[in-house]
Design an enzyme around this catalytic site. Structure first.
Site, PDB file in Angstrom:
ATOM      1  N   GLY A  51       0.849  -1.189   0.000  1.00 14.07           N
ATOM      2  CA  GLY A  51       0.000   0.000   0.000  1.00 14.07           C
ATOM      3  C   GLY A  51       0.876   1.226   0.000  1.00 14.07           C
ATOM      4  N   CYS A  78       5.265  -6.080   1.616  1.00 12.60           N
ATOM      5  CA  CYS A  78       5.641  -4.668   1.668  1.00 12.60           C
ATOM      6  C   CYS A  78       4.915  -3.956   2.812  1.00 12.60           C
ATOM      7  CB  CYS A  78       5.389  -4.024   0.302  1.00 12.60           C
ATOM      8  SG  CYS A  78       6.257  -2.469   0.105  1.00 12.60           S
ATOM      9  N   TYR A  79       4.013  -3.025   2.513  1.00 14.10           N
ATOM     10  CA  TYR A  79       3.276  -2.358   3.588  1.00 14.10           C
ATOM     11  C   TYR A  79       2.561  -3.374   4.482  1.00 14.10           C
ATOM     12  CZ  TYR A  79      -0.145   0.687   5.909  1.00 14.10           C
ATOM     13  OH  TYR A  79      -0.905   1.338   6.839  1.00 14.10           O
ATOM     14  N   HIS A 166       8.079  -7.517  -3.774  1.00 14.97           N
ATOM     15  CA  HIS A 166       6.776  -7.842  -4.377  1.00 14.97           C
ATOM     16  C   HIS A 166       6.863  -9.139  -5.183  1.00 14.97           C
ATOM     17  CE1 HIS A 166       4.525  -4.209  -3.361  1.00 14.97           C
ATOM     18  NE2 HIS A 166       5.715  -3.633  -3.381  1.00 14.97           N
ATOM     19  N   GLU A 168       4.449 -10.615  -6.549  1.00 10.18           N
ATOM     20  CA  GLU A 168       3.353 -10.694  -7.513  1.00 10.18           C
ATOM     21  C   GLU A 168       3.651 -10.019  -8.837  1.00 10.18           C
ATOM     22  OE1 GLU A 168       3.628  -8.849  -4.884  1.00 10.18           O
ATOM     23  OE2 GLU A 168       2.503  -6.972  -4.965  1.00 10.18           O
ATOM     24  N   SER A 219     -22.713 -10.240 -27.561  1.00  5.63           N
ATOM     25  CA  SER A 219     -22.107  -9.137 -28.308  1.00  5.63           C
ATOM     26  C   SER A 219     -21.167  -9.657 -29.379  1.00  5.63           C
ATOM     27  CB  SER A 219     -21.321  -8.267 -27.336  1.00  5.63           C
ATOM     28  OG  SER A 219     -20.196  -8.991 -26.868  1.00  5.63           O
ATOM     29  N   GLY A 220     -20.850 -10.943 -29.318  1.00  6.10           N
ATOM     30  CA  GLY A 220     -19.812 -11.444 -30.213  1.00  6.10           C
ATOM     31  C   GLY A 220     -18.479 -11.546 -29.501  1.00  6.10           C
ATOM     32  N   GLY A 221     -18.398 -10.963 -28.299  1.00  7.03           N
ATOM     33  CA  GLY A 221     -17.157 -11.018 -27.537  1.00  7.03           C
ATOM     34  C   GLY A 221     -17.077 -12.263 -26.663  1.00  7.03           C
ATOM     35  N   VAL A 222     -15.905 -12.450 -26.068  1.00  8.12           N
ATOM     36  CA  VAL A 222     -15.655 -13.651 -25.267  1.00  8.12           C
ATOM     37  C   VAL A 222     -16.550 -13.704 -24.031  1.00  8.12           C
ATOM     38  CG1 VAL A 222     -13.842 -15.013 -24.170  1.00  8.12           C
ATOM     39  CG2 VAL A 222     -13.246 -13.323 -25.887  1.00  8.12           C
ATOM     40  N   ASP A 223     -16.656 -12.565 -23.333  1.00  3.43           N
ATOM     41  CA  ASP A 223     -17.341 -12.599 -22.036  1.00  3.43           C
ATOM     42  C   ASP A 223     -18.806 -12.992 -22.179  1.00  3.43           C
ATOM     43  OD1 ASP A 223     -14.896 -11.619 -21.362  1.00  3.43           O
ATOM     44  OD2 ASP A 223     -15.566  -9.557 -21.072  1.00  3.43           O
ATOM     45  N   SER A 224     -19.485 -12.388 -23.134  1.00  2.03           N
ATOM     46  CA  SER A 224     -20.909 -12.720 -23.273  1.00  2.03           C
ATOM     47  C   SER A 224     -21.074 -14.132 -23.838  1.00  2.03           C
ATOM     48  CB  SER A 224     -21.642 -11.680 -24.120  1.00  2.03           C
ATOM     49  OG  SER A 224     -21.193 -11.703 -25.447  1.00  2.03           O
ATOM     50  N   LYS A 363      -9.861 -12.094 -16.983  1.00  2.00           N
ATOM     51  CA  LYS A 363     -10.063 -12.366 -18.409  1.00  2.00           C
ATOM     52  C   LYS A 363      -9.419 -13.691 -18.862  1.00  2.00           C
ATOM     53  CE  LYS A 363     -11.467 -10.604 -22.414  1.00  2.00           C
ATOM     54  NZ  LYS A 363     -12.710  -9.846 -22.619  1.00  2.00           N
TER      55      LYS A 363
END
Ligand code: XMP
Length: 507
Positions: A51, A78-79, A166, A168, A219-224, A363
């Site tokens: 942080g 870290c913090y 860090h 990550e 929508s044609g996208g991956v998520d939908s 994603k």
């Protein structure tokens, strides 16, 4: 599950992602979460993020002490490490010199399970002004760097650990291995896989939806696509997917989406509303105004379809975890739902209840779930495409003619990137139709025609991006094909700005 208590670091999300990459589910939670709430989530360990604050600053975020003392293994980063030290009776002080950037970590306790088997030294990423001056009782130092005598600490008996670096971030190449060791210390089963997610999500949705009717916008996208496929698996014919053609899609997109879902046996309604969208966009050049009009038209069209279906109880949306995190109010434990920018306004107007099966996924996880659900690679690896579609890439007024020019140019960009085998590597790649005209010469004749810009970016997520160093021969083919095959265009330029300061889209 490993709970990441978010103390405000820009890397908090990455911690959850990296832990999940170890096969352990992880969630970001507010740092001041109550013990009771945390117990309900049944984590097997806690990670305290970094942080921006200093533990001595007034108003700096603090943990509830009972959370640290509840017996969970804890890893402070870290913090988070400094806060832990302070809580447990150690001492934190300002370092004479801060340490920012790459450092060499020397491991002093190679037998300690957190750092075991990693060799004697690691490249790590540091970003701190304060440091641990005195260890809390029960702790011992595990590693140091040239500037930081206590760069890692641990109390193996209580399974409490702290890292000043860090693990990550990508600049700590062995960071994932360190997190994996912490997961093992916590005794987590490495069972977070696409298959286990699908199984659990399917059961949860069945329980949530019962006999209700669900509608979902494709929508044609991956998520939908993943949302619809998952729901279809959970509730079958209780789901109706609606695919609205807003006239702002790319070349071949409508056909691809229809064909894909016809093969999947999804109950699908196709609505060609291109004319309504074009009418709404007539004479509009301002990008925000375009977005507003597209959004409003979408709500109208979708609402009409929904009403024609009779009783609909739920609206399924492909909201992802980063959206959920971004819209969470800092310091509040409840997560506020952000209406998806592509279908904003719908839930309020139609009084649907929301189903968001992907709201805890990143994603890349959505992509893996999509593959496990049997969606083809061509769908799962699609590049991101904005909801308002080509309208944001036609700079100035959107007309059917200008859209046709952009569509042709864009199809060439996509085809050449795919042919060069770069489609996965490049985050996004597309054409933009500028409002410029310039003089050219073609077959001894003067031309005065339009300018197309090509945009291709490398990114890990869309928050930052760099222009893609496409091979010159690929750029050459794109340029020459566009001017030869798209009569309205006589000049092609390549965008060489990063984000920030530019954005990915031009708008
Ligand atoms: P910018 O242009 O702000 O875009 O760098 C960041 C990312 O978001 C995508 N984008 C959208 N995606 N609906 C979406 O689903 C939208 O309205 C929208 N606008 C931009 C953009 O393509 C990039 O990946």
């Amino acid at each position: 599950m490993i709970a990441v208590l978010d103390l405000g670091s820009q890397y908090s999300q990455s911690i959850a992602r990296r832990v999940r990459e170890c096969g352990v589910y992880s969630r970001l939670l507010p740092y001041d979460i109550s013990l009771e709430e945390l117990r309900r989530l049944k984590p097997c360990g806690l990670i305290l993020s970094g942080g921006p604050a200093s533990v001595y600053e007034p108003g700096a975020p603090r943990l509830r002490p009972e959370v640290l003392e509840a017996g969970w293994p804890v890893l402070g980063i870290c913090y988070g490490m400094q806060l832990m030290a302070q809580h447990l009776g150690g001492e934190v002080g300002a370092a004479a010199e801060g340490e920012y950037g790459a450092a060499r970590l020397v491991i002093d306790a190679p037998e300690e399970p957190l750092l075991a088997g990693l060799g004697g030294e690691l490249d790590v990423w540091m970003s701190h002004g304060d440091r641990i001056v005195a260890l809390p009782p029960g702790f011992r130092p595990l590693a140091h760097t040239a500037n930081t005598p206590i760069a890692a600490m641990g109390d193996a008996a209580r399974r409490l650990y702290g890292l000043q670096f860090h693990p990550e971030v990508a600049h700590t190449p062995q960071g994932q291995a360190v997190l994996e060791r912490f997961c093992r210390i916590c005794g987590c089963a490495q069972s977070w896989t696409p298959a286990s997610f699908i199984e659990e999500a399917t059961q949860r949705m069945r329980a949530e939806i019962g006999e209700g009717q669900v509608i979902c916008a494709l929508s044609g996208g991956v998520d939908s696509a993943v949302t619809a496929t998952l729901l279809q698996q959970a509730v079958g014919d209780q789901l109706t997917a609606v695919f609205v053609n807003n006239g702002l899609l790319r070349e071949g997109e409508v056909e691809e989406v229809l064909e894909l879902f016809r093969d999947h046996g999804l109950r699908l309604r196709y609505v060609d509303a291109s004319a309504a969208f074009l009418a709404a966009l007539a004479g509009v050049s301002d990008p925000e105004e375009k977005r507003k009009r597209i959004g409003a038209t979408f709500v109208d069209v979708f609402e009409q379809e929904a009403r024609s279906l009779g009783q609909v109880d739920f609206l399924a949306q492909g909201t992802l975890y980063p959206d959920v995190i971004e819209s969470a109010t800092p310091g509040k434990s409840a997560v506020r739902i952000k209406s998806h920018h592509n279908v904003g306004g719908l839930p309020e107007r139609l009084r649907f209840r929301l189903v968001e099966p992907l709201r805890y996924l990143f994603k890349d996880e959505v992509r893996r779930v999509g593959l496990a659900l049997g969606l083809p690679e061509s769908m799962v690896w699609r590049q991101p495409f904005p909801g308002p579609g080509l309208a944001v890439r036609v700079i100035g007024e959107v007309t059917a003619e200008r859209l046709a020019v952009l569509r042709r140019a864009d199809a060439i960009v996509r085809a050449e990137i795919a042919a060069a085998g770069l489609a996965r590597e490049v985050w996004q790649y597309f054409a933009v139709l500028t409002p410029l005209r310039s003089v050219g010469v073609m077959g001894d004749r003067r031309t005065y025609a339009q300018v197309v810009a090509v945009r291709a970016v490398a990114a890990e997520d869309a928050m930052t991006a760099d222009w893609a160093r496409l091979p010159h021969d690929v750029l050459a083919r794109i340029g020459s094909r566009i001017v030869n095959e798209v009569p309205a265009v006589n000049r092609v330029v390549y965008d060489i700005t990063s984000k920030p300061p530019a954005t990915i889209e031009w708008e």
